[in-house]
Scaffold this active site. Structure first.
Site, PDB file in Angstrom:
ATOM      1  N   GLU A 361       0.864  -1.218  -0.116  1.00  0.00           N
ATOM      2  CA  GLU A 361      -0.018  -0.037   0.203  1.00  0.00           C
ATOM      3  C   GLU A 361       0.788   1.243  -0.005  1.00  0.00           C
ATOM      4  O   GLU A 361       0.315   2.112  -0.651  1.00  0.00           O
ATOM      5  CB  GLU A 361      -0.745   0.099   1.089  1.00  0.00           C
ATOM      6  CG  GLU A 361      -1.760  -1.399   1.196  1.00  0.00           C
ATOM      7  CD  GLU A 361      -2.648  -1.407   0.070  1.00  0.00           C
ATOM      8  OE1 GLU A 361      -2.879  -0.748  -0.747  1.00  0.00           O
ATOM      9  OE2 GLU A 361      -2.986  -2.646  -0.299  1.00  0.00           O
ATOM     10  N   HIS A 364       2.101   2.146  -3.415  1.00  0.00           N
ATOM     11  CA  HIS A 364       0.863   3.064  -4.202  1.00  0.00           C
ATOM     12  C   HIS A 364       1.334   4.439  -3.932  1.00  0.00           C
ATOM     13  O   HIS A 364       0.679   5.399  -5.009  1.00  0.00           O
ATOM     14  CB  HIS A 364      -0.413   2.523  -3.760  1.00  0.00           C
ATOM     15  CG  HIS A 364      -0.775   1.383  -4.316  1.00  0.00           C
ATOM     16  ND1 HIS A 364      -1.238   1.111  -5.663  1.00  0.00           N
ATOM     17  CD2 HIS A 364      -1.327   0.199  -3.845  1.00  0.00           C
ATOM     18  CE1 HIS A 364      -1.865   0.064  -5.936  1.00  0.00           C
ATOM     19  NE2 HIS A 364      -1.944  -0.596  -4.770  1.00  0.00           N
ATOM     20  N   GLU A 383      -1.338  -1.381 -10.027  1.00  0.00           N
ATOM     21  CA  GLU A 383      -1.053  -2.448  -9.307  1.00  0.00           C
ATOM     22  C   GLU A 383       0.180  -3.220  -9.637  1.00  0.00           C
ATOM     23  O   GLU A 383       0.662  -3.861  -8.736  1.00  0.00           O
ATOM     24  CB  GLU A 383      -2.366  -3.616  -9.173  1.00  0.00           C
ATOM     25  CG  GLU A 383      -3.730  -2.970  -8.532  1.00  0.00           C
ATOM     26  CD  GLU A 383      -3.679  -2.738  -6.986  1.00  0.00           C
ATOM     27  OE1 GLU A 383      -2.536  -3.227  -6.539  1.00  0.00           O
ATOM     28  OE2 GLU A 383      -4.587  -2.069  -6.458  1.00  0.00           O
ATOM     29  N   TYR A 446      -1.953  -7.757 -11.095  1.00  0.00           N
ATOM     30  CA  TYR A 446      -1.014  -7.549 -10.061  1.00  0.00           C
ATOM     31  C   TYR A 446       0.296  -8.445 -10.589  1.00  0.00           C
ATOM     32  O   TYR A 446       1.170  -7.920 -10.537  1.00  0.00           O
ATOM     33  CB  TYR A 446      -1.573  -8.356  -8.544  1.00  0.00           C
ATOM     34  CG  TYR A 446      -2.440  -7.379  -7.817  1.00  0.00           C
ATOM     35  CD1 TYR A 446      -1.992  -6.802  -6.882  1.00  0.00           C
ATOM     36  CD2 TYR A 446      -3.898  -7.403  -8.279  1.00  0.00           C
ATOM     37  CE1 TYR A 446      -2.978  -6.359  -5.951  1.00  0.00           C
ATOM     38  CE2 TYR A 446      -4.599  -6.716  -7.688  1.00  0.00           C
ATOM     39  CZ  TYR A 446      -4.353  -6.196  -6.401  1.00  0.00           C
ATOM     40  OH  TYR A 446      -5.127  -5.134  -5.693  1.00  0.00           O
TER      41      TYR A 446
END
Length: 619
Positions: A361, A364, A383, A446
Site C-alpha cells: 500500500e 502505491h 497494481e 498484480y
C-alpha cells in the site's frame, strides 16, 4: 556561472524536458476541498459541509460536473450488489454462504445498515444548482458554464450513513474498528483529454484530480483518528501527544488535517486506537494507528513501523523521493487499500503479512498517488508496478540476495504463466470492472503487471529500467500519465522502440514460448513456437569449459540493450551481439565456433516463457 550562461542552460534544460516524454498540450484540472464533518458515533451517521474550488484548464467550457457518491453502492439492487450475484468467483469478503452457495451481503442490508450519501444542497458560485443522483454518480447542471482558465466554487451540504463493513469502507470491521472512512465524501469526478470518467462503483478503484484538502472532523472526544494529511492540532486531541489536554465541545473533539497535492482523503476512528510514530532517514514521519489487541500484535506493529521507515528510504532512492511530510498506516477496512498519504490495512496479521501489506500500500504512493494513474483503465500500471516495487523493497530490506541475484519476482511469473495456461486470461488493457472473473483481474493487474515491468528490464536492460523509473518520476509526478507516457520515457532512455511490446503484451493474450530445437557442433537452432517475438539472451557453455553469451535483438526494437554485467551469471562471460531476429521468421540459426555442452535461453529467468522446459540443453 554567469547570467547569460545560466539563462542558456535553463532554456536548454526546459527544451530537453519537453522533448523527453512530456506530451505537448498536456493539461489537468485542480480541486481544493475544505470540509467540516460532524459525526454521530452512535448511529454511524454524519453531516457534511464542503466548499470545493474547481479549476478548469481543459480548453473548453463545462456546463455540467459530476461527483462520486461511493457509499450508495452499499444498497440492495446496486450495481455492486448485482455484480456479486453474477460473477463466478465473488470476493469472499462481500458474500455469505447460504445453503452452500455465496450470496451478496449487500442484498440483505436493512435501512439502518446500508450506506448512503444524500445531497441536501449544492450552490455554484453562490447560486443554487440543480442535480440528480444515478447510482453512485451525482450529476450537477450548472446555471452558467465554468469557463476555461477559471475557478468555480461549489458549496455542498449532505448527510450520510456509514454502511456495514463489506468492502473498504464501513462500520465495525471484522477486527473491531468502529469507522473505516474511505471513499466517503462527494468526490469530484475526473475530467481529462478522454472526457469525464463516470465509472459506477462496482468494486474496483478510481481516478481523481489532484488538489489540497483542509478537513475538520468532529467526533466523540474518546475517539482516536488515523488519517491522510498532517494533524494540525495534536495537543487538543487524544492519542498523539502524551498528556494532551483534549479540547472538546458538546463532548466532541475536533480533528483538523491539511495536506496538499493528493487526490483522495481517508481516515479511520476508534476509541481503542493507539498511535506510534518514527522518522525515516529521509525525514518522513510514519505513523501507525492500530488496536493493541495483544502483545504479539503490538510487537508486530512496532517492528513493522521500523521496517516502514526503511521502505520509504529504499523507495525514495530507486523510484523518486516521497514528497509529503507524513504517511499514516491505519488499521481498518477489509484488507489493504491506498489513499493519499495514508492506507487502511487489516492488522491482525503475522509480521511478514503485516509488513507485506504495508509495503504494497505504501508503494502505491508512487504508482498511484504520485502519478494519478487511472486505475479503472490501466489497473496493471497501478497494481502491477506497485507489486513490483513492493517485492524489490521486501527482498532488499529483508536481505535476500539469493533471490535478487536472478528474477526478483519469480512468484509473479509463476502466477501469470498459470493464468496464461488456464484459458481464463483476458487482455491486460481491459477495463478493470469488466473482467469475467476476479481470478483473471487479480492475476492480470498484480502478477502480469509486475511481470511487464521486470520483463521490460530484460528488453532494455536493468540499468535502463532504473533510469526510466527515475526519469518518469521527474517528468510526471503530480500529473496523470498514461502507459504511453511511460513507454516514451523508456524509449528515450534506452534508444529502443517498444511499440510492439506494449501493444502485444498489454492488448492481447499472446504468449511467449521459445525452445531449443537443435544443437549441433557448429550451430544451435532456436524456434519461436508462439506469436509474440522477443529478444533473447542465450548462454552457451562449450565443451572446453568456456562460456559465451549470445544476444539476439529483435528487429522491431531498432536498437540493442547494453551488456548487463551486474548479473553474476554474466560476469566474466564474453558477450556476442548477433544479427537481429524478426517476428515473421520462426527459426533462428545461432552459429557456434566450437562444440557446446550446454545451452540456456534466458539464464536470468526474466523472459515470461510459458513453457520453459525446452529452454535449456545439456549434453
Amino acid at each position: 556561472m554567469n547570467l547569460k550562461l545560466s539563462i542558456s542552460f535553463l532554456l536548454v534544460s526546459l527544451l530537453s524536458l519537453a522533448a523527453f516524454g512530456q506530451r505537448k498540450g498536456y493539461w489537468q484540472q485542480k480541486v481544493d476541498y475544505s470540509m467540516d464533518i460532524d459525526v454521530n458515533e452512535k448511529t454511524f451517521q454524519y453531516d457534511g459541509k464542503m466548499t470545493l474550488k474547481y479549476s478548469n484548464h481543459s480548453g473548453q467550457s463545462l456546463n455540467k460536473v459530476y461527483f462520486h457518491l461511493y457509499f450508495n453502492a452499499f444498497q440492495p439492487g446496486s450495481m455492486m450488489d448485482e455484480r456479486l450475484k453474477t460473477i463466478p468467483d465473488p470476493d469472499r469478503r462481500m458474500v455469505k454462504q447460504v445453503n452452500g452457495k455465496p450470496e451478496s451481503r449487500i442484498a440483505s442490508l436493512t435501512p439502518e445498515q446500508i450506506g448512503y450519501q444524500k445531497i441536501k444542497s449544492i450552490r455554484y458560485n453562490g447560486q443554487e444548482a440543480s442535480f440528480k443522483v444515478d447510482g453512485t454518480i451525482l450529476e450537477v447542471t450548472l446555471p452558467s458554464p465554468i469557463l476555461d482558465n477559471s475557478t468555480a466554487t461549489f458549496d455542498l451540504t449532505w448527510t450520510a450513513q456509514v454502511p456495514e463493513q463489506i468492502r473498504r469502507s464501513g462500520r465495525n470491521s471484522a477486527e473491531g474498528v468502529a469507522f473505516s472512512m474511505t471513499q466517503w465524501y462527494p468526490k469530484m469526478a475526473h475530467f481529462d483529454e478522454f472526457g469525464w470518467h463516470l465509472d459506477e462503483y462496482v468494486g474496483r478503484e478510481f481516478v481523481a484530480p489532484f488538489g489540497d484538502f483542509d478537513v475538520t472532523i468532529h467526533i466523540n472526544k474518546n475517539y482516536v483518528i488515523g488519517s491522510s494529511g498532517k494533524l494540525q492540532n495534536p495537543n487538543e486531541v487524544k492519542g498523539y501527544v502524551k498528556n494532551a489536554k483534549v479540547k472538546s465541545k458538546n463532548n466532541k473533539a475536533s480533528w483538523h488535517y491539511k495536506v496538499s497535492n493528493i487526490h483522495d482523503f481517508a481516515w479511520a476512528a476508534d476509541p481503542k486506537f493507539v498511535v506510534d510514530s518514527a522518522k525515516s532517514k529521509g525525514g518522513i514521519t510514519v505513523y501507525t494507528v492500530y488496536l493493541p489487541t495483544d502483545k504479539t500484535i503490538v510487537d508486530n506493529w512496532k517492528t513493522a513501523l521500523t521496517m516502514a521507515t526503511d521502505f520509504f528510504d529504499y523507495t525514495g532512492k530507486h523510484f523518486g523521493a516521497y514528497p509529503w511530510p507524513t504517511y499514516t498506516v491505519v488499521q481498518g477496512g477489509d484488507g489493504g487499500m491506498e489513499y493519499g498519504t495514508a492506507t487502511l490495512v487489516t492488522g491482525g496479521r503475522n509480521l511478514k503479512g503485516l509488513v507485506g501489506v504495508i509495503y504494497h500500500e505504501a508503494a502505491h504512493s508512487w504508482y498511484q498517488h504520485l502519478f494519478g494513474i487511472n486505475e479503472t483503465v490501466d489497473e496493471w500500471f497501478d497494481e502491477g508496478f506497485t507489486s513490483y516495487i513492493e517485492e524489490l523493497a521486501y527482498q532488499e530490506i529483508f536481505d535476500r540476495p539469493q533471490v535478487r541475484a536472478l528474477n526478483p519476482i519469480g512468484m509473479a511469473y509463476n502466477a501469470y504463466i498459470k493464468l496464461a495456461l488456464s484459458g481464463k486470461e483476458e487482455p491486460m488493457s481491459l477495463l478493470a470492472d469488466y473482467y469475467n472473473s476476479n481470478y483473471a483481474y487479480s492475476n492480470e493487474a498484480y502478477s502480469k503487471g509486475a511481470v511487464f515491468a521486470e520483463q521490460l528490464g530484460y528488453i532494455i536492460g536493468k540499468e535502463n529500467l532504473q533510469k526510466t523509473f527515475l526519469r518518469f518520476y521527474e517528468l510526471w509526478k503530480f500529473k496523470h500519465p498514461t502507459p504511453n507516457d511511460f513507454k516514451r520515457v523508456a524509449e528515450e532512455v534506452s534508444g529502443i522502440n517498444l511499440k510492439w511490446y506494449f501493444n502485444l503484451f498489454l492488448n492481447t493474450t499472446r504468449r511467449i514460448d521459445y525452445g531449443i530445437a537443435q544443437v549441433k557442433d557448429d550451430h544451435v537452432l532456436i524456434r519461436n513456437k508462439s506469436d509474440l517475438a522477443m529478444p533473447l539472451d542465450i548462454l552457451v557453455e562449450y565443451a572446453d569449459g568456456s562460456k559465451e553469451l549470445f544476444y539476439i535483438p529483435l528487429r522491431e526494437m531498432r536498437g540493442e540493450k547494453p551488456a548487463e554485467q551486474n548479473y553474476p551469471v554474466y560476469q566474466g562471460v564474453k558477450r556476442t551481439v548477433l544479427t537481429d531476429w524478426f517476428w515473421t521468421r520462426p527459426v533462428y540459426r545461432l552459429p557456434l565456433s566450437k562444440k557446446a555442452k550446454a545451452v540456456t535461453i534466458d539464464p536470468t529467468q526474466r523472459l515470461a516463457d510459458v513453457n520453459p522446459q525446452d529452454n535449456s540443453y545439456k549434453q
